[in-house]
Design a protein around this motif. Sequence first.
Motif, PDB file in Angstrom:
ATOM      1  N   TYR A 271      40.045  34.606  36.318  1.00 22.38           N
ATOM      2  CA  TYR A 271      40.489  34.405  37.691  1.00 22.38           C
ATOM      3  C   TYR A 271      40.874  35.706  38.400  1.00 22.38           C
ATOM      4  O   TYR A 271      41.927  35.807  39.032  1.00 22.38           O
TER       5      TYR A 271
ATOM      6  N   THR B 204      37.730  28.797  42.571  1.00 18.97           N
ATOM      7  CA  THR B 204      37.457  28.865  41.134  1.00 18.97           C
ATOM      8  C   THR B 204      36.035  29.360  40.885  1.00 18.97           C
ATOM      9  O   THR B 204      35.792  30.204  40.025  1.00 18.97           O
TER      10      THR B 204
ATOM     11  N   GLY C  25      43.659  35.419  45.583  1.00 18.55           N
ATOM     12  CA  GLY C  25      43.738  34.247  44.718  1.00 18.55           C
ATOM     13  C   GLY C  25      45.061  33.532  44.860  1.00 18.55           C
ATOM     14  O   GLY C  25      46.015  34.043  45.456  1.00 18.55           O
ATOM     15  N   TYR C  26      45.104  32.321  44.305  1.00 23.97           N
ATOM     16  CA  TYR C  26      46.337  31.545  44.297  1.00 23.97           C
ATOM     17  C   TYR C  26      47.220  32.021  43.154  1.00 23.97           C
ATOM     18  O   TYR C  26      46.741  32.281  42.044  1.00 23.97           O
ATOM     19  N   ASP C  27      48.518  32.122  43.424  1.00 24.31           N
ATOM     20  CA  ASP C  27      49.442  32.377  42.329  1.00 24.31           C
ATOM     21  C   ASP C  27      49.889  31.040  41.742  1.00 24.31           C
ATOM     22  O   ASP C  27      49.404  29.978  42.141  1.00 24.31           O
ATOM     23  N   SER C  28      50.816  31.067  40.801  1.00 23.03           N
ATOM     24  CA  SER C  28      51.209  29.845  40.102  1.00 23.03           C
ATOM     25  C   SER C  28      51.928  28.854  41.006  1.00 23.03           C
ATOM     26  O   SER C  28      52.072  27.687  40.657  1.00 23.03           O
TER      27      SER C  28
ATOM     28  N   ILE D  92      45.213  30.293  37.369  1.00 21.94           N
ATOM     29  CA  ILE D  92      46.318  30.698  38.243  1.00 21.94           C
ATOM     30  C   ILE D  92      47.580  31.042  37.454  1.00 21.94           C
ATOM     31  O   ILE D  92      48.523  31.610  38.017  1.00 21.94           O
TER      32      ILE D  92
ATOM     33  N   ARG E 248      50.089  25.785  49.697  1.00 16.07           N
ATOM     34  CA  ARG E 248      48.689  26.147  49.783  1.00 16.07           C
ATOM     35  C   ARG E 248      48.224  26.154  51.235  1.00 16.07           C
ATOM     36  O   ARG E 248      47.353  26.904  51.615  1.00 16.07           O
TER      37      ARG E 248
END
Length: 655
Positions: free
Chosen positions: A109, A216, A114-117, A645, A16
């Motif tokens: 989302y 979020t 954005g954040y991936d897994s 995510i 991150r």
Amino acid sequence: MFHPAATSGATPGARRGSVAALLLFGLAATVLLAGGRDGAAAERQLQEAPALAEMVAKGELPPVADRVPQPPMVVDLEASGQTVGKPGGTLHTLIGRARDVRLLVVYGYARLVGYDSQFNIRPDILESLEISDGGRTFTMTLRAGHKWSDGEPFTAEDFRYWWEDVATEEELSPTGPPIELVIDGERPKVTFPDDRTVVYSWSQPNPYFIPRLAGTSPLYIYRPAHYLKQFHKTYAEAADIERMVEEQNVRNWAALHNAVDNLYAFDNPALPTLQPWMNTTEPPSLRFVAVRNPYFHRVDPDGMQLPYIDEVIMNTAAAPLIPAKTAAGESDLQARNIAFSNYTFLRENEERSGYHTYLWRTAKGSHFALFPNLNATDDVWRKYLRDVRFRRALSMAIDRMAINQTLFFGLAVESNNTVLPGSPLHRDEYQNAWTERDIEKANALLDEIGLTERNGDGIRLFPENGQPVEIIVETAGEDTEQTDILELIREDWQKIGVKLFTKPSQRSVLRNRVFSGDAVMSVWTGLEMGVPTFEMSPAELAPTDQYSLQWPKWGQYHQTKGAAGEAPDMPVPKQLYQLHKDWLHAQDPAEKKRIWHEMLSLYTDQVFTIGVVAGVPQPVVVSRKLHNVPEEAIYNWDPGAFFGIYGPDSFWFDQ
């Protein structure tokens, strides 16, 4: 098997921080983030969702090739350990109040980035994002042919409208643009070179920009201009606005515009969206129905437009009943309003109701924390809540081991509200600060500050007014687990002459009472970011947010640039605020790390919040017919968006 000591793991935090490091320290002149896989391949083989085929055949909807942008966002299912699915089906889930319809935006989302897994930041709605000038300039490229859920084009005009007609329009935004866009008083320079390009730039790096876009509850820097212009004084006829103001019974055009403009609340079905599902139900209601967005920008590797699931139905139920209803098979996907204390009960009903119960790791600094309100309006309470000896005494009186063993089978981490063992910033001294149970020392601290007199029940008395030291701890009333923990704490505090009462109320009521200073102490979860790296902002440790329930008025003062709230007037919170500013301007990684540790040391030593346990597993109930929901994952608000995510648009039913 769940291992509480590895509550969140170092890997997500490290990943991150990778993009943030480039932004903050200028380690590269230009960073280009591109999203998705081969869009051209998807363009050649786009597939129509069966639920929309009839509308296309009747001419009520354009074919999929004319609805999906080029390139679309091709979801890499294999990288997430998922499989190509089948379109169709209805997902049922339970919510505890009508306002939770916003969870469709949380779970959906869809974000600019954005954040991936794996907690990497990737473009999503954007085709690409170019970061240059050491994190000072952000050039966003939109996908060609992207459309809102009503079929209207999504272009740079939607970004221009928000910046020029909303964010900097005094009647709509009296305090100006969001605080994340203002660096030392400097607003960004925002330009729109063409219909698909938006550029934000500052004279110095802005480390908040990308994480807030990926949040979020994100920073929405765009709006559906074609829809909202009918409510804006610059574009609409005065007579039309006056009529709508009267019909909606609001004060003026600004109130009207704000009432219909809330992409996050999801309470206006007429407001176009970019999320995978569209809410079709106007509140108030006990049942919300969301249907697939026919213009959604994501596709699977075979070219099938997502989401797979046609419809999401959210049924409201009293929060205490949700575990029982879930166990009865009334929800296909549920984590909201169920707790670890429900785990055994849920497991017992798996076979009968056809679901699995997974345990996901949590990543908050504390699963349960007490928040003394340093901005309490009561003069006597404010005096003692601001005395560090009082806060330390309350913390040292709590038997965290008993709480852990009694309620969490010893699986939780007995801890202060601080960073978790999975963070590279973790130190045992932060975790253990003033958490060792010592009734004798706690009593001595309370004697030291003058609370020496007691009544016949052994409860201490305030020397100022002779009233007993009775703390009313206010809760949102949504979780019986909180009640159980507070009951055990009640017994502990009785031993130091402090009486505890609980007062449950609705979440909005609780927050308003804390914000106003009427509540002297409240309960919530701890640090949102439990596994940070030094590249990530330490804003949670400073009075920068009204939702920090230990100092809401100071946070509001920061967020409104002094227009509301109160300026911090205690030395250590002022020091934390300055350290946060120092971190923002620091260029040297070693200096940023040093600031983080200084803030963590101050925050935990001063016991501004009283953490109890962390790392409590979150039960996640998943229908046996529902696929692509990970068995092992992290359950977190931000980053994480709970299920978001992991791509609920790629969850699918075996029909």
